[in-house]
Design a protein around this motif. Structure first.
Motif, PDB file in Angstrom:
ATOM      1  N   HIS A 153       0.859  -1.184   0.000  1.00  0.00           N
ATOM      2  CA  HIS A 153       0.000   0.000   0.000  1.00  0.00           C
ATOM      3  C   HIS A 153       0.898   1.237   0.000  1.00  0.00           C
ATOM      4  O   HIS A 153       1.857   1.314   0.771  1.00  0.00           O
ATOM      5  CB  HIS A 153      -0.905  -0.020   1.236  1.00  0.00           C
ATOM      6  CG  HIS A 153      -1.950   1.039   1.228  1.00  0.00           C
ATOM      7  ND1 HIS A 153      -1.702   2.309   1.689  1.00  0.00           N
ATOM      8  CD2 HIS A 153      -3.221   1.025   0.799  1.00  0.00           C
ATOM      9  CE1 HIS A 153      -2.802   3.031   1.561  1.00  0.00           C
ATOM     10  NE2 HIS A 153      -3.747   2.277   1.024  1.00  0.00           N
ATOM     11  N   HIS A 168       0.531   4.254   1.071  1.00  0.00           N
ATOM     12  CA  HIS A 168       0.463   5.211   2.171  1.00  0.00           C
ATOM     13  C   HIS A 168       0.532   4.599   3.555  1.00  0.00           C
ATOM     14  O   HIS A 168       0.750   5.311   4.520  1.00  0.00           O
ATOM     15  CB  HIS A 168      -0.821   6.039   2.067  1.00  0.00           C
ATOM     16  CG  HIS A 168      -0.984   6.717   0.743  1.00  0.00           C
ATOM     17  ND1 HIS A 168      -0.125   7.696   0.289  1.00  0.00           N
ATOM     18  CD2 HIS A 168      -1.881   6.525  -0.244  1.00  0.00           C
ATOM     19  CE1 HIS A 168      -0.495   8.088  -0.912  1.00  0.00           C
ATOM     20  NE2 HIS A 168      -1.563   7.389  -1.262  1.00  0.00           N
ATOM     21  N   THR A 169       0.303   3.305   3.670  1.00  0.00           N
ATOM     22  CA  THR A 169       0.243   2.670   4.977  1.00  0.00           C
ATOM     23  C   THR A 169       1.143   1.444   5.006  1.00  0.00           C
ATOM     24  O   THR A 169       0.929   0.503   4.243  1.00  0.00           O
ATOM     25  CB  THR A 169      -1.209   2.240   5.312  1.00  0.00           C
ATOM     26  OG1 THR A 169      -2.075   3.363   5.120  1.00  0.00           O
ATOM     27  CG2 THR A 169      -1.317   1.753   6.734  1.00  0.00           C
ATOM     28  N   GLN A 173      -2.796   2.186  -8.767  1.00  0.00           N
ATOM     29  CA  GLN A 173      -3.414   2.184  -7.451  1.00  0.00           C
ATOM     30  C   GLN A 173      -4.826   1.651  -7.526  1.00  0.00           C
ATOM     31  O   GLN A 173      -5.532   1.823  -8.510  1.00  0.00           O
ATOM     32  CB  GLN A 173      -3.463   3.591  -6.879  1.00  0.00           C
ATOM     33  CG  GLN A 173      -2.199   4.008  -6.217  1.00  0.00           C
ATOM     34  CD  GLN A 173      -2.441   5.274  -5.405  1.00  0.00           C
ATOM     35  OE1 GLN A 173      -3.421   5.956  -5.585  1.00  0.00           O
ATOM     36  NE2 GLN A 173      -1.531   5.544  -4.508  1.00  0.00           N
ATOM     37  N   LYS A 218      -9.542   4.847   1.773  1.00  0.00           N
ATOM     38  CA  LYS A 218      -8.180   4.320   1.881  1.00  0.00           C
ATOM     39  C   LYS A 218      -7.820   3.922   3.309  1.00  0.00           C
ATOM     40  O   LYS A 218      -6.816   3.276   3.538  1.00  0.00           O
ATOM     41  CB  LYS A 218      -7.159   5.354   1.383  1.00  0.00           C
ATOM     42  CG  LYS A 218      -7.313   5.695  -0.065  1.00  0.00           C
ATOM     43  CD  LYS A 218      -6.885   4.564  -0.938  1.00  0.00           C
ATOM     44  CE  LYS A 218      -6.931   4.995  -2.394  1.00  0.00           C
ATOM     45  NZ  LYS A 218      -6.764   3.960  -3.321  1.00  0.00           N
ATOM     46  N   ASN A 219      -8.623   4.305   4.290  1.00  0.00           N
ATOM     47  CA  ASN A 219      -8.335   3.966   5.677  1.00  0.00           C
ATOM     48  C   ASN A 219      -8.985   2.664   6.113  1.00  0.00           C
ATOM     49  O   ASN A 219      -8.670   2.141   7.170  1.00  0.00           O
ATOM     50  CB  ASN A 219      -8.785   5.094   6.615  1.00  0.00           C
ATOM     51  CG  ASN A 219      -7.985   6.353   6.368  1.00  0.00           C
ATOM     52  OD1 ASN A 219      -6.790   6.266   6.135  1.00  0.00           O
ATOM     53  ND2 ASN A 219      -8.638   7.488   6.385  1.00  0.00           N
TER      54      ASN A 219
END
Length: 166
Positions: free
Chosen positions: A113, A115-116, A152, A158-159
């Motif tokens: 991922h 961002h995480t 993506q 997205k969380n």
């Protein structure tokens, strides 16, 4: 859950790859193998070596079952932890799912991922992954080209995280 294959009888080893582990802090590389069933020509993936510490199961996981698990994860459109792959294994090692995740990242089927940390996403072209074995198999090397797509995911939130094992 698939039956356990202890010794890979009636299977032919096609290729062995090396890859990095998912964690940047992890030491050593992993090795995993592509096997082909001599009767039905189906493929399977098996973890084969960890250059550092950490046990794992070397059982053969059928590619069809991996694709099925990825399809479920892809349809949720949510990033997931490697533990979501745990249901593919009969063996109980805590490293199985993350080591398989590392192999699938190496194959371009899933990606980290953006961002995480510690979350994964299924690549949009995951269904074409088995076709890439044509170039891997010595008798089929001229028939196919392997494509890796790193676009993506279109996850709405997205969380959100998919945490249930398949």
């Amino acid at each position: 859950m698939q039956p356990r294959i202890f010794d890979k009888m009636n299977q032919t080893l096609i290729k062995t790859w090396s890859c990095n582990k998912l964690s940047d802090r992890a030491k050593g590389q992993l090795k995993y193998q592509l096997w082909q069933d001599n009767d039905d020509q189906s493929f399977g993936i098996a973890l084969s070596e960890n250059e550092s510490s950490g046990g794992f199961s070397a059982e053969l996981i059928k590619v069809d079952q991996i694709i099925s698990a990825l399809e479920t994860l892809y349809q949720t459109a949510k990033p997931f932890h490697a533990v979501a792959l745990k249901g593919l294994f009969v063996g109980k090692s805590v490293n199985n799912a993350s080591f398989l995740g590392a192999a699938l990242v190496d194959q371009g089927v899933i990606r980290l991922h953006p961002h995480t940390t510690r979350l994964l996403e299924v690549n949009e072209d995951y269904l074409q992954w088995p076709q890439s074995f044509d170039e891997t198999h010595p008798s089929n090397q001229k028939r196919s080209t392997k494509t890796k797509n790193s676009q993506q995911s279109n996850a709405e939130d997205k969380n959100e995280v998919h945490q249930n094992p398949i």
